[in-house]
Design a protein around this motif. Sequence first.
Motif, short mmCIF file in Angstrom:
data_model
loop_
_atom_site.label_atom_id
_atom_site.label_comp_id
_atom_site.label_asym_id
_atom_site.label_seq_id
_atom_site.Cartn_x
_atom_site.Cartn_y
_atom_site.Cartn_z
N ARG A 274 -8.07 -92.16 29.25
CA ARG A 274 -8.43 -91.07 30.57
C ARG A 274 -8.53 -89.65 29.80
O ARG A 274 -8.17 -89.48 28.82
N ASP A 275 -9.03 -89.05 30.80
CA ASP A 275 -9.12 -87.48 30.54
C ASP A 275 -7.58 -86.78 30.54
O ASP A 275 -6.75 -87.32 31.03
N ASP B 105 -13.76 -82.01 24.79
CA ASP B 105 -13.57 -82.95 25.63
C ASP B 105 -12.41 -83.72 24.94
O ASP B 105 -12.30 -83.72 23.55
N ILE C 9 -9.84 -86.99 25.47
CA ILE C 9 -9.07 -88.27 26.25
C ILE C 9 -7.80 -88.55 25.36
O ILE C 9 -7.47 -88.20 24.33
N LEU D 45 -19.93 -84.03 23.51
CA LEU D 45 -20.99 -84.92 23.71
C LEU D 45 -22.12 -84.12 23.54
O LEU D 45 -23.18 -84.70 23.55
N GLU E 238 -14.29 -95.51 23.73
CA GLU E 238 -14.45 -94.71 25.21
C GLU E 238 -15.35 -93.86 24.77
O GLU E 238 -16.06 -93.45 25.74
N ILE E 239 -15.31 -93.20 23.65
CA ILE E 239 -16.05 -92.09 23.53
C ILE E 239 -17.45 -92.36 23.28
O ILE E 239 -18.36 -91.76 23.61
N ARG F 183 -18.73 -94.96 24.76
CA ARG F 183 -19.26 -95.01 26.38
C ARG F 183 -19.66 -93.77 26.82
O ARG F 183 -20.51 -94.01 27.57
N ARG F 184 -18.89 -92.94 26.87
CA ARG F 184 -19.07 -91.63 27.47
C ARG F 184 -20.27 -91.07 26.73
O ARG F 184 -21.19 -90.23 27.52
N ASP G 284 -23.33 -92.64 28.11
CA ASP G 284 -23.48 -92.26 29.57
C ASP G 284 -24.29 -90.86 29.53
O ASP G 284 -25.06 -90.52 30.62
N ALA G 285 -23.88 -90.00 28.52
CA ALA G 285 -24.55 -88.60 28.40
C ALA G 285 -25.86 -88.61 27.93
O ALA G 285 -26.39 -87.45 27.55
N THR H 150 -24.03 -102.38 28.40
CA THR H 150 -24.19 -101.09 29.15
C THR H 150 -25.59 -101.49 29.99
O THR H 150 -26.20 -102.64 29.75
#
Length: 159
Positions: A5-6, A36, A38, A54, A95-96, A98-99, A102-103, A157
């Motif tokens: 999580r953040d 950023d 997490i 990112l 997780e990074i 994945r983010r 997404d970016a 994804t």
Amino acid sequence: MLLSRDIASADYPVVEELLDSNDLGVSGAYNSEGVDVIVAELHGSVVGAAEFQLDCDFGRDEGRPDHPGEQAWLLTMAVADAHRRHGVGRALVTEIARRAQDAGRTFLALVPQDGDDEADRRTFFRACGLAPIEPDGPGAAWGCPVAQILAAEGVTTGR
């Protein structure tokens, strides 16, 4: 169950301690401004943290072919000693990735931190799919396509 999580301001003292225990700390109180962050949480306790960006295209403007555009950069990562080799670090990298995807980022890069456990760090990053993208040496960047990291972890994804 492990949760990524953040970071929250209440996590700052724990993250500062994690970074210090991994010889990655900075002098003064921890502050996540400008990056950023997490955390990995297990049973309500923070057991890992990762700082990343990112929107970093390091090397692209200089025309360095080994630095593809649309990169995300993993800046710093630390896992509590008692939780190493239990998937915490891999969960943070995933997780990074994945983010990053997404970016709209296609590549994850990093420079493994120096220190007493540099060989262990390099072994870990290789196991996550990252490899040198420059001639090996101090400060040499490592990386791999985000999709490769996600596929290795079985993350599906929409892209």
